[in-house]
Design a protein around this motif. Structure first.
Motif, PDB file in Angstrom:
ATOM      1  N   ALA A 203     -57.163 -49.562 -51.526  1.00  0.00           N
ATOM      2  CA  ALA A 203     -57.795 -50.525 -50.582  1.00  0.00           C
ATOM      3  C   ALA A 203     -58.422 -49.407 -49.391  1.00  0.00           C
ATOM      4  O   ALA A 203     -59.601 -49.553 -49.054  1.00  0.00           O
ATOM      5  CB  ALA A 203     -57.191 -51.749 -50.022  1.00  0.00           C
ATOM      6  N   VAL A 204     -57.499 -48.559 -48.896  1.00  0.00           N
ATOM      7  CA  VAL A 204     -57.740 -48.112 -47.986  1.00  0.00           C
ATOM      8  C   VAL A 204     -58.935 -46.930 -48.208  1.00  0.00           C
ATOM      9  O   VAL A 204     -60.001 -46.620 -47.672  1.00  0.00           O
ATOM     10  CB  VAL A 204     -56.842 -47.190 -47.045  1.00  0.00           C
ATOM     11  N   THR A 205     -58.752 -46.273 -49.248  1.00  0.00           N
ATOM     12  CA  THR A 205     -59.713 -45.360 -49.720  1.00  0.00           C
ATOM     13  C   THR A 205     -61.037 -45.897 -49.923  1.00  0.00           C
ATOM     14  O   THR A 205     -62.171 -45.403 -49.588  1.00  0.00           O
ATOM     15  CB  THR A 205     -59.368 -44.894 -51.079  1.00  0.00           C
ATOM     16  N   ASP A 206     -61.197 -47.217 -50.449  1.00  0.00           N
ATOM     17  CA  ASP A 206     -62.339 -47.850 -50.716  1.00  0.00           C
ATOM     18  C   ASP A 206     -62.999 -48.178 -49.321  1.00  0.00           C
ATOM     19  O   ASP A 206     -64.138 -48.003 -49.301  1.00  0.00           O
ATOM     20  CB  ASP A 206     -62.028 -49.343 -51.447  1.00  0.00           C
ATOM     21  N   LEU A 207     -62.304 -48.633 -48.426  1.00  0.00           N
ATOM     22  CA  LEU A 207     -62.752 -48.968 -47.161  1.00  0.00           C
ATOM     23  C   LEU A 207     -63.646 -47.731 -46.522  1.00  0.00           C
ATOM     24  O   LEU A 207     -64.627 -47.817 -45.959  1.00  0.00           O
ATOM     25  CB  LEU A 207     -61.691 -49.598 -46.274  1.00  0.00           C
TER      26      LEU A 207
ATOM     27  N   PHE B  35     -56.342 -38.322 -51.765  1.00  0.00           N
ATOM     28  CA  PHE B  35     -57.315 -38.973 -50.824  1.00  0.00           C
ATOM     29  C   PHE B  35     -58.176 -37.972 -49.921  1.00  0.00           C
ATOM     30  O   PHE B  35     -59.429 -38.319 -50.141  1.00  0.00           O
ATOM     31  CB  PHE B  35     -56.367 -39.532 -49.481  1.00  0.00           C
ATOM     32  N   VAL B  36     -57.896 -36.935 -49.799  1.00  0.00           N
ATOM     33  CA  VAL B  36     -58.901 -35.949 -49.204  1.00  0.00           C
ATOM     34  C   VAL B  36     -59.957 -35.519 -50.153  1.00  0.00           C
ATOM     35  O   VAL B  36     -61.161 -35.649 -49.634  1.00  0.00           O
ATOM     36  CB  VAL B  36     -58.035 -34.501 -48.759  1.00  0.00           C
ATOM     37  N   GLU B  37     -59.511 -35.428 -51.481  1.00  0.00           N
ATOM     38  CA  GLU B  37     -60.348 -35.126 -52.376  1.00  0.00           C
ATOM     39  C   GLU B  37     -61.641 -36.148 -52.625  1.00  0.00           C
ATOM     40  O   GLU B  37     -62.581 -35.834 -52.705  1.00  0.00           O
ATOM     41  CB  GLU B  37     -59.646 -34.848 -53.819  1.00  0.00           C
ATOM     42  N   THR B  38     -61.155 -37.310 -52.636  1.00  0.00           N
ATOM     43  CA  THR B  38     -62.056 -38.411 -52.774  1.00  0.00           C
ATOM     44  C   THR B  38     -62.950 -38.735 -51.707  1.00  0.00           C
ATOM     45  O   THR B  38     -64.160 -39.228 -51.880  1.00  0.00           O
ATOM     46  CB  THR B  38     -61.412 -39.689 -53.347  1.00  0.00           C
ATOM     47  N   CYS B  39     -62.481 -38.396 -50.573  1.00  0.00           N
ATOM     48  CA  CYS B  39     -63.096 -39.215 -49.195  1.00  0.00           C
ATOM     49  C   CYS B  39     -63.673 -38.186 -48.361  1.00  0.00           C
ATOM     50  O   CYS B  39     -64.540 -38.528 -47.540  1.00  0.00           O
ATOM     51  CB  CYS B  39     -62.026 -39.800 -48.440  1.00  0.00           C
ATOM     52  N   VAL B  40     -63.466 -36.899 -48.469  1.00  0.00           N
ATOM     53  CA  VAL B  40     -63.841 -35.951 -47.507  1.00  0.00           C
ATOM     54  C   VAL B  40     -64.892 -35.157 -47.948  1.00  0.00           C
ATOM     55  O   VAL B  40     -65.107 -34.624 -49.042  1.00  0.00           O
ATOM     56  CB  VAL B  40     -62.570 -35.235 -47.250  1.00  0.00           C
ATOM     57  N   ASP B  41     -65.846 -34.998 -46.975  1.00  0.00           N
ATOM     58  CA  ASP B  41     -67.086 -34.054 -47.329  1.00  0.00           C
ATOM     59  C   ASP B  41     -66.545 -32.531 -46.801  1.00  0.00           C
ATOM     60  O   ASP B  41     -67.227 -31.679 -47.475  1.00  0.00           O
ATOM     61  CB  ASP B  41     -68.209 -34.139 -46.422  1.00  0.00           C
TER      62      ASP B  41
ATOM     63  N   GLU C 122     -45.240 -29.032 -53.014  1.00  0.00           N
ATOM     64  CA  GLU C 122     -46.112 -29.845 -54.430  1.00  0.00           C
ATOM     65  C   GLU C 122     -47.218 -30.633 -53.855  1.00  0.00           C
ATOM     66  O   GLU C 122     -47.011 -31.421 -52.779  1.00  0.00           O
ATOM     67  CB  GLU C 122     -45.277 -30.764 -55.076  1.00  0.00           C
ATOM     68  N   GLU C 123     -48.396 -30.613 -54.367  1.00  0.00           N
ATOM     69  CA  GLU C 123     -49.463 -31.415 -54.315  1.00  0.00           C
ATOM     70  C   GLU C 123     -49.041 -32.811 -54.712  1.00  0.00           C
ATOM     71  O   GLU C 123     -48.620 -32.853 -55.859  1.00  0.00           O
ATOM     72  CB  GLU C 123     -50.764 -30.816 -54.575  1.00  0.00           C
ATOM     73  N   LEU C 124     -49.445 -33.890 -53.925  1.00  0.00           N
ATOM     74  CA  LEU C 124     -49.294 -35.060 -54.217  1.00  0.00           C
ATOM     75  C   LEU C 124     -50.169 -35.555 -55.290  1.00  0.00           C
ATOM     76  O   LEU C 124     -51.279 -35.630 -55.155  1.00  0.00           O
ATOM     77  CB  LEU C 124     -49.257 -36.347 -53.126  1.00  0.00           C
TER      78      LEU C 124
END
Lengths: 289, 254, 346
Positions: B189-193, B213-219, B252-254
């Protein structure tokens, strides 16, 4: 002039140590509860009145009377925890509610003392050499009372230091003060330590009240807000967590007061003390931020 | 003129240097991620930008204005809103009121209007209440306006805090670990927001541990280590940077 | 049915307002007047402490400054009484602004120590500044409020005070429902988060301190003209404590907390003033207040409201409770448990 300065320095330190002792009681309470007991100073008043009763009315030897008075007030400390602190904590009363409850307690105790002992100051002659002729060192006049205070507090501090560093109970108490959760995990009975700190805090203050008798007599002044706030001021100067710094803070306040009287005005002594306290409180926070 | 620019920002706590001579810029309309190992000074950086902590030295410029030394509310009103690592909503206000609080700057009515309960105030109150409802709707709390925050699940509390920040109509949104401690649904939900916010052209600077999260949201990503900038670039550049891998070594990367 | 719910509180207020017409015991009316005046100070404290989270244990100072200000202005300068009271309020408002300055830096216990010190300073000035206040001798000859040329009777004073208190409560009510009041409550929850929500908390503190000082000053002014004589012991520290006790007993977070607490705490000692029991009555009343605080830490007003709402629900009277405190039922609370630890780590 120099002799006057020395004289005031000695008298100021002595009374200041007593403020500091009250402040030490505040610290011992705050360490474990994170609360301020606004009926704190009532313990001093109770100590003095009980000591009066044990000595003058029951004709007990003075040393025994002191011990008994301190013990009785410590017992009252237990009642304080059982009947004020615990029920409030159970109903999730916050800090303000605790302040108000203890303030009301102090009004109650003041009125209770009036009912039991009457409102008039009771004379208590010959205590701590207060009726003896003072010592002259050249031009310097030193009251016996100051020496007594110094002696009592030295003995007391040594005992307290021994208790905190050498006994298991004292060490546990310090552990609870530093980190109650960790202390509980280590198997320390936190509730018992809480009881102990209520007793220590009230008992210490009772001792201060008894030692203050030659200055204030056995009177309601001992339960008044003015001395109480000075005790809090000492505790604040000690950072609320360091007992001996509270004693030191007391000495500073005592000295300041005496020199204000000497050089400025006796009428406005407390006005200036309180002004200093406000300035100190405001600046102290600034330094922390 | 750059959008947000940090110039040699430094913050000491006693002997510890939490942020050390840090300089970077972020671009308008982009989502920038601030990452780094624990204790690398990410949250401190957010606190310095939002004015919650005073800087030891250095400065922050926002749209050509120096904002260092301004009080937090002034910085917020200039268009930088934030959320906190540990959620800080107002527990004695309802969800709707929480959002309304941040609309205070939009009122033209003064104290006199409040005391006399003038029509102007009533109009503004109803306008702002509608705006707050809209924002709750946006973050998915449309039906929860009258709830007390303590009765909301964790993820909703986070969304409420974001709604409050959005109520300032910010140009830049600072998010301190928005996805921390969330379960899978809340996380989505937060990612989508944030993706939706990015589409509206809002600039975001966010601190995050969760690499997904960083991968999907960040430029754009800025990597901190020991309070200093270690590397900067897109997520895929950063991912392959040997210095970054070393800093995260054993993690470890999550 | 919703209307019925509003009728009962109005009925209670109306009943209270009739008391002085029915009871012609002058002492009772005098004590009711004192109670109303206390309610004003306590209402100011509800705004300051309950809504804005700023503690003051020195409000007797504003009460005192207000009282002596109007006494001096009417007796020595020749102001009319109403102007004296308004000036008293204005002076206190300014002093309140000054007292708000320390609150920028200190809070909680430390703020309570600052305000105690402030209260003690004002009290000691009242005692020692003989040329101004006549010190412990007291300040006599303060004129009563006049209506036209007739001095106002005690019953008349009752209605004047009731109107003033009503206006004060209305102002607080409007404030609390507005964006300013929301900002205050937010500030008392979390000052830093309020700042980053774009609210100037310093301005908020100046506003709320001056407001509660204004209430205290006007109350003090009315008291001076009610008793016609002032002496320093009405303004000692324990009076400050008493004012805060009123606010707490009534309910700090309730708009009516000040009114309820002011009445209850003023009336309790009078009820205990039984013949042959005089020496115990202060002891008894402080014990009663202590018990009230321990048993009902959030105050009488919210407790009564709760009982009233529950009764209303049981009788099937409008269970919506739209405007009430909104104590949302506990759905979803289990999920919220994880998120409720809040400590300002960096």
């Amino acid at each position: 002039m120099l002799s006057l300065v020395i004289q005031n320095a000695v008298a100021g330190s002595a009374i200041g140590l007593l403020y500091g002792l009250i402040g030490l009681g505040v610290v011992l309470f705050f360490q474990t509860t994170n609360l301020m007991n606004f009926a704190h100073i009532s313990s001093a008043m109770l100590g003095a009145y009980l000591c009066y009763t044990y000595t003058v009315m029951w004709k007990l030897p003075f040393a025994l009377a002191i011990v008994m008075a301190v013990m009785s007030v410590a017992l009252y400390g237990l009642l304080l925890k059982r009947f004020v602190y615990a029920p409030l904590a159970k109903r999730k009363g916050g800090r303000l509610e605790f302040i108000i409850a203890t303030l009301m307690l102090s009004v109650f105790l003041l009125n209770a003392v009036i009912v039991v002992w009457g409102g008039v100051p009771l004379p208590f002659q010959g205590l701590f050499g207060s009726d003896r002729f003072p010592i002259f060192l050249g031009n310097v006049v030193i009251q016996y009372h100051s020496l007594f205070v110094l002696a009592y507090i030295t003995v007391f501090v040594i005992a307290l230091q021994y208790f905190f560093t050498r006994t298991m109970t004292g060490k546990s108490l310090r552990a609870v003060a530093q980190n109650p959760r960790a202390a509980r995990l280590m198997g320390i009975n936190v509730d018992r330590m809480l009881n102990l700190s209520f007793m220590l805090s009230t008992g210490v203050t009772a001792l201060a009240g008894i030692l203050l008798i030659p200055v204030y007599f056995v009177s309601l002044d001992l339960g008044s807000g003015i001395i109480g706030v000075k005790g809090f001021a000492c505790a604040v100067m000690g950072g609320m967590k360091r007992p001996y710094q509270a004693l030191l803070g007391g000495v500073l306040i005592g000295l300041a007061e005496n020199f204000v009287v000497l050089f400025v005005s006796s009428t406005y002594r407390d006005v200036i003390t309180f002004l200093f306290l406000i300035i100190f409180l405001v600046l102290r926070k600034q330094a922390e931020a | 003129m750059s959008f947000l620019k940090l110039n040699n920002l430094t913050r000491r706590f006693g002997g510890l240097v939490a942020v050390n001579d840090l300089s970077f810029e972020i671009a308008e309309g982009k989502v920038t991620g601030l990452i780094g190992p624990n204790g690398s000074g990410k949250s401190t950086t957010i606190n310095l930008i939002s004015g919650v902590l005073p800087v030891t030295s250095g400065s922050v410029e926002f749209m050509g204005h120096r904002i260092t030394g301004k009080s937090p509310h002034a910085i917020s009103r200039m268009g930088i809103a934030r959320t906190y690592q540990q959620i800080r909503v107002f527990e004695s206000l309802t969800a709707l009121e929480n959002v309304q609080v941040a609309r205070a700057g939009m009122y033209r009515s003064g104290l006199a209007d409040v005391l006399l309960n003038t029509g102007k105030l009533k109009r503004e109150e109803s306008r702002e209440r509608d705006k707050a409802r809209e924002l709750l709707e946006l973050v998915g709390l449309g039906k929860k306006g009258d709830e007390m925050p303590r009765n909301l699940p964790y993820g909703f509390r986070r969304c409420l805090e974001i709604a409050r920040a959005l109520a300032l109509e910010p140009k830049l949104l600072l998010l301190d670990e928005p996805a921390a401690g969330m379960n899978r649904d809340e996380f989505m939900a937060v990612t989508d927001l944030i993706l939706r916010l990015r589409k509206t052209g809002l600039s975001v600077l966010l601190v995050e541990h969760t690499m997904e999260f960083v991968e999907t949201c960040v430029d754009h990503v800025v990597v901190l280590n020991f309070g200093q900038k270690l590397a900067e670039g897109t997520f895929h550049q950063i991912e392959q940077d040997p210095r970054v891998i070393e800093a995260y070594l054993g993690k470890e990367e999550l | 049915m919703e209307r019925f719910k509003k009728v009962i509180p109005l009925l209670a207020v109306a009943l209270f307002l009739v008391i002085p017409l029915v009871d012609d015991n002058q002492y009772h009316v005098y004590m009711l007047n004192r109670a109303l005046i206390n309610c004003m100070v306590a209402t100011g404290l509800v705004a300051l402490t309950g809504f804005a989270g700023q503690m003051s244990l020195g409000h007797a100072a504003f009460y005192g400054i207000g009282a002596y200000a109007t006494a001096l202005l009417t007796v020595r300068v020749g102001f009319p009484v109403w102007l004296g009271i308004i000036s008293a309020g204005a002076i206190c408002l300014l002093v309140g602004m000054v007292l708000s300055l320390p609150s920028f830096k200190v809070s909680g216990f430390y703020l309570s120590l600052v305000t105690i010190s402030f209260g003690n300073i004002v009290w000691m000035l009242i005692v020692n500044w003989h040329s101004l206040t006549r010190g412990p001798l007291g300040f006599p000859g303060i004129p009563s409020i006049t209506l036209g040329t007739q001095p106002l009777s005690r019953v008349g004073f009752f209605y004047v005070s009731a109107v003033v208190l009503g206006l004060m409560t209305l102002a607080l009510y409007r404030l609390s429902r507005s964006y300013i009041g929301r900002g205050m409550k937010a500030m008392s929850d979390d000052e830093q988060a309020t700042e980053t929500a774009g609210i100037d908390t310093k301005r908020m503190k100046v506003l709320v301190f001056s407001l509660s000082a204004l209430y205290g000053g006007i109350a003090g002014g009315l008291y001076a003209h009610l008793s016609n004589f002032l002496s320093p012991e009405s303004f000692v520290f324990s009076e400050s404590a008493n004012f805060v006790a009123m606010a707490v007993v009534g309910g700090l977070r309730s708009i009516y907390g000040g009114v309820v607490g002011g009445l209850v705490v003023t009336i309790i000692p009078e009820l205990l003033r039984v013949k042959g029991w005089e020496i115990y009555y202060l002891m008894g009343s402080s014990l009663a207040i202590l018990l009230l605080v321990i048993m009902l830490p959030s105050g009488i007003a919210p407790a009564v409201q709760n009982v009233y709402n529950r009764l209303g629900a049981r009788l099937g009277i409008g269970g919506s409770g739209s405007g009430s405190n909104g104590n949302g039922s506990g759905n979803g609370s289990a999920a919220a448990v994880r998120g409720d630890s809040k400590s300002g780590g960096r």
